[in-house]
Each structure stands twice: as C-alpha cells, then as structure tokens.
Design an enzyme around this catalytic site. Structure first.
Site: not given
Length: 1017
Positions: A712, A843
């Site tokens: 990302s 995450d």
C-alpha cells in the site's frame, strides 16, 4: 482263530484307511469351495472349472499329490485379478505345500488358520490389499522356505516368532505399514538368503544379531525410520550381493575395509541418510560392483580410484560434501573409461572444483545420464560430449563454466534434458541444438549468452520446458520457437533484450502453464491469439513497452493464477472480466495508463492480491487502493465553464500559498527526522548516514530486476550494502511512496515500533533514510535484513511459475508449518507481553511473515503498528493510545474493527488464528467459497473434530496420499488426524468472533510445541 483275527484286523485297517482317504478328499474339496465362496470378482473366469463336472484335482490352479492321492499340495491363483478375502478354510488343506495368491486384490486379514499348514513351504501373498497384523502362529509352519507378504497394507510388528523358522530362505515384507523394531530373533534364521523389509515404518537400530546370517545375499531395509549405526558385523557378511539401507536416519561412517569384507557386492545403496566420513579407498577392490549409490549424505574427502570397477553401471555420489574445490577433484572420471556398462553418473551438489576433464568424451557410449550440477567447476565445457550418443540427460547447471556452448552437443539425438543454467557461458546459442528432436527440457538461464534465439529450436517438437531468462539475448522472438505446441510447462524468456512484438503464434501454446517474457524491450499490442492459451496459470509481461488495451480474447484465460502486466504502456479501462477469474491470486496492473473505474469484485476485493498503483487516471475500487471517487459524466460536464473561471482566478494565490507551505513542511520534516532514533547497527549509527544515493546504488537504481514486492505504501527492493568489515551484505530496502496519503505516518510508525524491540522472530531493521531524491522530492526508506526465502504467502500458495531451480518448488511440510506458527506466536507474545509498552501489529497476514534461509519466521511490516496501554484495574482491556483508524487487511482484520472498536491485542490474536487456519487448510480467508456468514473460521469449525484430514491442505498429505497403502498405517494416520485437529482447535479459539473468547497468545506457542513433539519422527 488267530489267522481269522489277523485277517479281520487287516481288512479293518484297509477299510479305515480308505474311509480316512475319503474324509481327507472331501475336506479338501469343501475347503476349496469355501475359498471360492469368498472370492467376489473373477474377471478371467479361472474358477469356472471349480464345479462338480470336474474332479477338484483338475480345477484351475489346483495340484494334487501323487504320493497322497487326491490331496491338494499346491494352490496357485496368482495374477488373476481376483477380489475377495482369503478364507479361513485354507487351514483345512493340511497337505498344502505351496500357496500362491500374489498379484490379486485380496482384502481383510491373513487368516490365522494358515498356522495349521505344517507342510507349507512357499507362501506368496504379495501385491494384494491385505491388512491387519502378520499372524504370530505362522511359526507353526516350520517347513516354510519362502514368505512374500510385500505390497500390502499389513500393520503391527514383525513377529519375533518368525525367528524359529529354521528353513526360511526368503523373507519379503516390503511396502507395508509395519512398525516397531526389527526382532533380534531374525538372527537365528541361519538359512536366510533374502531379507527385504523396505518401505515400512520400522524404527530403532539394526540388531547386531543379523550379523549371524552368513548366507544372506540380499539385505534391503530402505524407506524406514531406522537410526543409529550399522553394526560392524553386518559389514562382515561376505555373501552379500545387494546391501540397501537408503532413506533412513542411519549415522556413522563406512568402514575402511568395506571393499575387502564384501567382496561379492554388486549393489550398495545407502542414499539419503546421515553417513559421514570418506568413501573407503578399498571399494576399488570390489570388481563386481555395479551400483554404488551414496547420494544425499554428509560424506566428504576425495573420491577414491575407480580404475578396477569395470562392471560399474550406476555411480551416484551427488548431494554430499565431497571434493576440496581443488583442480584435480574430478580426476577419477578418467578411471571410468573402462567401465563399459556405465549408464548413470551423478556427481552434482558437492564441492568439486577445477575443470571438467576432457576424458569425459571417452566414457562409454552407453552413458545415458550425467550430472555434475551445483559444484565449483570452471573453465570451458570440454568438446566431446557429442561422442556420448546415448545421453538422455546432461546437467551442468549452477557452476562457473565459461566459454561457448559446444556445437557437438547437437549430436546427442537422444537427449531429453539439457541443463546449463546459472553459469557464465557466453557466445550465442548453437543452431545445432535444433537437432535435438527428443529434447523436452532446455535450461540456459542465468548466463551471458548473446545474439538471437536460433530459429532451429523450432525443430525441437518435444520441448516441454524452455528457460532462456537472464541472459543478453536480443532480436525478435522467432515465430517457430514461440509457436511450439509441445511447450506445456513453461516458457521463460524474461530479463533479456528482445524487441518487436509478441508474435501471433503464441496462440499455438494452448497447453502452456507459464509464459514469462517480462523485462525485455517488447512493444506493440498484445495479439488476440493470446486468449487461446487456455492452460495458462502464470502470465508475466511486465517491464516492456506493450501498449493498447487488454485484449477481450483474454476472457478465456479463466485458469490464470498470476497475471502481471505492470510497467508497460497499456491503456483503456480495466476489463470487468478479470473479476470473474476464480483462480487469480495475484494481479499487477501498476504503472500503466489505465483509466476509469477499478472493478471491486474477485481479485480486486483485496489490495494485497492486486495492484493498480502508478495509473494516474484510475478511480473507485476498494478503500485500500486509496483512489479518488469516480465522477459521473453528467456531473463532469455541468458548470465546466464556471469552474474554469474560478480556477483561473485563484491559481496565482494558490501558487503563493503552496510555496509558503512547501518551506514550512521542509522545516517541520527536518525537525521530525531528528527525533527518529533507530538502533545502532554494523552499517550506521544514524539514519542520516545512509543517503538516497547510497540506496540508489545499492539497488541498481531501484531496478525492476531487484523488485521483491509492493504494498500500500511503497515497494521493496533487494540491495547490497557494505557492512562494517567491508563485506557485501544483502538487504531489503522498503521505499515509501510519498504520494500516497499516510505513507509518511506509516514510515514514522514503523520506525517508532522497531527502534526498541529485539526478538529472533521479528524482522531486523538495519537503518533508515529520510532525505530527498535528485529531483528534490521527499524520500523515505527503511533498510532491513534480507530474507532468503521470501514470505509465507509464497510458500502457502505457490504458483507454477518458474524458479531458479524448477525442480525445487516451494513447499512446507507439516512440521515446518508448525515451526513457523510457533515462531509467529512467539513474536506476538513478545510484542504483547514483553515490551516496555505493548505493541499491536495490526496487519498480521502471510505476506508479512518473512522466512530466512533456515525457514525461521520473522514478522515484518509495522507500518500500521500501535502502542497500547498495559491493562490496569481501571482499564480491563488494553487499547490504543491514539485515535488513528485501523486499516488492516481484508479477511485478517478482527470483526470488531469494522464496528469502530479500538485497537487491541485481541485483534492480533484474531489475525493469528486466521493465519493458522490458512496455513493448514491452504485456503485464503478471501477465497471465493467464503461469503456472507460462511467464512474460513466456520468452514474449519464444522469439520475439524472428525474430518480434520478432509479439510487439510492436500500438500500436507503428499507422500502418504489417501489412496495409497500407507493410509492403512493406523498409528500414523491417527497421530496426523490428532495433530491437525488440535492445531485447527487453536486456530478456531484464536479467531472467535468475540474478543474476550479468544485465547491468550502467551500460551499458544507452548500448545503448538506440544502438538509438534507428539508427531511421529
């Protein structure tokens, strides 16, 4: 009166004998009919004669005695594809000497009634589907000479009672599921000539009593779990012809007098064990030696003289530590010139140095396979391989060979495999290789070859695998080569300098699994014929100059799993049909000119499996893409002129404000960068000591060839920096894309999280860089220790893509997966419970678990990490100290995060639970089979207690697949089922919907270790 009595007695005796004979005949006939009654399938109708129309002594397979009239002595029904069970009535054939039922499909147990056959000499029950234990009362058959129970599903131990069969010459128990130790009583079988018990689960050490078997010629115990050292007495059995102990856990070294004590040895197989020491020099005395296979051990030292081994047929010493990297390491090849029957010569994966002797060309023309791959050989490939006209496989890969590929290799008309990859070969590819019409695999990757691909390779119409990647080849891709319909595994032409377009002939590759032409200079539009390559699973076109739109014909490529079109000039809208590619697991469309709305279904649901960065005109998509919302056409046109006027009026003011903000931002960033403190390392003690230019050089200008992956907030590159001692050190450089909103915060969060933590299962940060690039743009990067084995996601979901060694696909077995799970649990336990301030990773997923060269797991990517308060009486649950929102990854983020709950360690435990279930089922939580309330957690929960192996990853069951006899090994099957069930139970408990119902991570590692320790060795 006396004479009459004598006559009566004589008559009675004769009559009694006659009646007994009738009784024996009737018993044998009834026994045969009972045996027939338990045979359900007789495809060849061999039992059709077993009826009252014929005397039973004339029935098929039945032989009666001449001495004892009408008594069955031989029953031979072998190789008739019979199905059924062996009747217990077999024990009523009391005169039976030979029972031959091999090569059928008999099931159930061996009847214990066989123990009543005292006259039995030959017992052949091999190649059936018999189960259960070997009857212990078989020892009552004291006349047995031959026992052959091989290729069945027998379980239990080898009965020690067999040791009482003093006449036994042959004992074959191979390919069963026998367990336990070898009974020492077998040493009493003084007449034994053949002992074969390979491919079982026998354990323990080899009894020294077997050294008493002075007549033994065949001794085979391969594919078991035997350990310890071979007793010296075994090596003194001078009668041995075949000595085979491969694929065990046997240790020790070979005796120096091996060639003297085993003078009749023809076959010596001990590969895949743990033998150390040298190959005995005395083997040169064994002139009868035909097969010497000692591969996959830890043998070292030089290879002795082989000059006297004229009968040698198969010599395999690969995968050891033999040689000294010296000039004359391979001089023994010259000794093999007189071995006129030599067919296979395997020398690969050792420490042999020097050059390949030219004497190789004088070896026998019967040589079919020659491999010397993965050594330290240098110099030219000697001319003369063309003399070895029977060669079917030639592997010289992974050495340091230089010079040209010899033209005479084109004379090897039988060659099927030619592996010359990963050397330093130069020059062009000889056109003579086109003469190799039997070639199926050609590997020339990783050399310095130049010039174009010879069109003659199009004549290799059996070619299945072609790898020419990582060379300096140029020119256009020849149509005859690209259109070889035989190519079915892979075609890898990546990282060369090919120009031109992708030929239309690519459509002929209908069965091809992998097509990789990435990182070349190809251009033009993709041919519509690409859509006929229906077998494609991996398609890599990245790093070229392709343009135009994605052809609509590619809608047919429904089996593709990995599609990379990045770093080209593709344009147009992203096709909606990509959403319907059910098997697509990786899609990279980044750095092109695509425009319009990004689809939201299928692979596009998860930003970790698809990338669209670097396409300035895209909009929409899922939130993780961080793209602007799409504006409808109507709203775009409305009021355009008024907006234009407004924009023109404020541009000057906006420029002035932007300049002020720019200088204020620079000042602020300088202050912030001074506050970042990273751990002292062997490279630097300050983030400012690694500059942008240093990292630019380390990664070869952030070259696409060094790109490891992207996420990302940026991309990760492989690089090389100089350590403190001046030696090169491989590193991973994570470069943040500062155009992405949140990238700067992610950089700071990762620095803050990593600066004070140390643990063997956390990725090690080396240094960082906060600077500006050569264009004055903000530049931020983190430098990590490089992990040789990539990330866990690549191992759990391997593609069929080409690798540097295509014969070593990524695969983690059961124990390795448990070890990785334990590593990750330990890392989380440290972050949650042993840091000064607890850290939540936020995450956790397979792609953020990196594996080093030993497959030790390291948790990485702390860009979303949060510090949390420790629990107190006033704060029963730990929570984040800031209000920064959590993003996480779809499928792994805890459900409470979607309802606005604060970050907590419970969220990491949930992610770990999902990761654990994924590791052992092989299914991603985002799999298309999961929707609405049916997820990975529920999928496992409904089956793990009773059907754990049914939901387990099929790769975990390799080697003991469900249809093989080994499934009858009940003890191993039960332990496997129990292990999987227990592991799934932990994953379910960790991924419970309610945070308070989840396990505490502190005990998870211990539970997993307990499961691992209970697995069979």
């Amino acid at each position: 009166m006396g004479v009459l009595a004598v006559r009566l007695i004589l008559v009675y005796t004769i009559l009694n004998a006659f009646l007994c004979c009738l009784e024996g005949n009737e018993r044998d006939q009834l026994a045969l009919l009972a045996i027939k009654a338990q045979i359900q399938q007789d495809p060849h109708q061999v039992l059709s004669s077993w009826n009252e129309s014929f005397h039973f002594c004339k029935w098929y397979g039945v032989t009666c005695s001449r001495r004892h009239r009408e008594r069955v002595t031989v029953l031979n029904l072998g190789s008739q594809n019979l199905e059924g069970s062996v009747s217990p009535h077999i024990g009523n054939l009391s005169f039976l000497r030979e029972l031959r039922l091999g090569n059928n499909s008999f099931t159930h147990q061996i009847p214990a009634e066989i123990g009543r056959l005292h006259r039995l000499q030959v017992l052949l029950l091999h190649n059936n589907r018999l189960s259960g234990p070997i009857p212990t009362n078989i020892s009552n058959c004291f006349n047995l000479i031959t026992i052959h129970f091989g290729y069945n599903n027998l379980v239990g131990k080898i009965p020690s009672q067999i040791g009482s069969l003093s006449k036994l010459q042959t004992l074959v128990l191979e390919f069963n599921c026998l367990t336990g130790e070898i009974p020492p009583s077998l040493g009493n079988l003084s007449a034994l000539e053949m002992l074969a018990a390979y491919n079982n689960s026998l354990s323990g050490s080899i009894p020294s009593s077997l050294g008493q078997l002075k007549k033994l010629t065949l001794f085979s115990l391969d594919l078991n779990r035997l350990s310890g050292m071979i007793p010296p007495s075994i090596y003194n059995l001078s009668s041995i012809v075949t000595f085979s102990m491969s694929i065990n856990q046997i240790q020790g070294s070979l005796p120096s007098n091996l060639g003297i004590t085993l003078p009749n040895l023809q076959n010596f197989h001990i590969f895949t064990n743990q033998f150390t020491g040298a190959i005995p020099m005395s083997i040169s005395n064994i002139t009868s030696l035909a097969r010497f296979i000692v591969a996959e051990n830890n043998l070292s030292g030089p290879v002795p003289s082989l000059r006297n081994l004229h009968n040698l047929q198969h010599f395999a010493i690969n995968q050891n530590n033999l040689g000294s990297r010296g000039y004359s390491d391979l001089s023994f090849i010259s000794d093999l010139i007189n071995a006129t029957e030599l067919g296979q010569l395997f020398l690969g994966t050792n420490d042999f140095g020097g050059t390949l002797p030219s004497a190789i060309s004088n070896l026998t023309t019967k040589l079919k396979m020659f491999g010397v791959q993965e050594n330290q050989l240098n110099g030219n490939i000697p001319f003369g391989f063309g003399n070895l006209i029977s060669l079917e496989a030639l592997s010289l890969r992974n050495n340091h060979f230089t010079g040209n590929i010899p033209n005479d290799i084109g004379r090897l008309s039988s060659l099927g495999l030619l592996a010359l990859g990963k050397n330093a070969l130069s020059g062009s590819i000889p056109s003579s290789l086109g003469n190799l019409t039997m070639l199926t695999t050609l590997q020339l990757q990783g050399n310095n070859l130049n010039g174009s691909i010879p069109r003659s390779l199009g004549e290799c119409r059996q070619l299945v695998e072609l790898n020419l990647s990582r060379n300096n080849l140029d020119g256009v891709i020849p149509d005859p080569v690209l259109g070889l319909p035989s190519l079915s595994k892979y075609l890898d032409l990546s990282k060369n300098r090919f120009i031109g377009s992708l030929p239309m002939e690519v459509g002929k590759l209908k069965s091809l699994g992998v097509l990789d032409v990435s990182d070349n200079r190809l251009s033009g539009e993709l041919p519509s014929t690409l859509g006929t390559c229906l077998g494609l699973e991996v398609l890599h076109l990245q790093g070229n100059y392709f343009n135009g739109t994605i052809p609509s014909s590619m809608v047919s490529l429904r089996g593709v799993q990995d599609l990379d079109l990045s770093r080209n000039n593709f344009s147009g809208e992203i096709p909606q049909f990509l959403e319907r590619f059910d098997f697509l697991r990786n899609l990279n469309l980044s750095f092109n000119d695509f425009w319009g709305a990004v689809p939201t279904q299928g692979v596009f649901k998860n930003a970790s499996t698809s990338s669209v960065v670097g396409n300035a005109n895209l909009c929409g998509g899922v939130a993780d893409f961080h793209l602007p919302k799409c504006i409808s056409k109507n709203s775009k046109g409305r009021g355009l002129s008024s907006r234009l006027k407004l924009i023109l009026s404020i541009v000057p003011a906006f420029i002035g404000i932007a300049m002020v903000l720019f200088f204020l931002t620079l000042c602020l960033l300088r202050k912030r960068s001074k506050k970042i403190a990273l751990p002292s390392t062997n490279l630097t003690n300050s983030i400012l000591q690694v500059s942008y230019s240093t990292l630019l050089k380390a990664t070869d200008g952030f070259s696409s060839t060094n790109l490891i992956g992207s996420g990302s907030f940026g991309s990760v590159y492989k690089g090389t920096l100089d350590a403190a001692d001046g030696s090169p050190q491989l590193v991973a450089v994570k470069v943040f894309n500062m155009l992405h909103q949140g990238a700067s915060k992610s950089f700071l969060a990762e620095c803050e999280a990593l600066k004070n933590i140390r643990h063997r299962n956390l990725v090690k940060i080396i240094t960082a860089c906060s600077s500006v690039d050569f264009h004055g743009h903000d530049f931020k990067a983190l430098v990590y220790e490089f992990m040789d084995n990539g990330n866990l996601d690549e191992w759990l979901h391997p593609t069929s893509g080409t690798q540097e060694d295509t014969h070593a696909p990524k695969y983690l077995n059961l124990i390795q997966r448990l070890d990785v799970a334990i590593d990750v649990a330990c890392a989380l336990d440290y972050l949650h419970n042993h840091c000064e301030t607890p850290i939540v990773h936020c995450d956790l997923k397979p792609s953020n678990v990196l594996l080093d060269e030993d497959l030790t797991a390291h948790v990485s990517d702390f860009g979303l990490a949060r510090f949390v308060l420790k629990p107190t009486d006033n704060a029963p649950t730990n929570h984040q100290t800031s209000s920064i929102g959590i993003r996480g990854s779809v499928g792994y983020a805890a459900p409470e995060y979607g309802m606005g709950s604060e970050v907590s360690t419970y969220g990491d435990v949930y992610s770990f639970g999902i990761l654990l279930l994924e590791m052992f089922t092989g299914k991603r939580p985002t799999d298309n089979m999961f929707s609405d309330d049916f997820n990975l957690h529920n999928f496992v929960k409904t089956a793990y207690l009773e059907r754990a192996t049914e939901i387990a990853d099929l790769l975990l069951l390799q080697g003991g697949a469900k249809d093989t006899p080994n499934d009858q090994c009940s003890s191993r099957a039960q332990k496997l089922e129990q292990c999987l069930s227990s592991t799934f139970g932990i994953g379910i408990a960790c991924s419970a919907e309610s945070p308070t119902d989840r396990k505490d991570i502190s005990g998870v590692a211990s539970e997993l270790r307990s499961i691992r320790n209970n697995l069979p060795a």
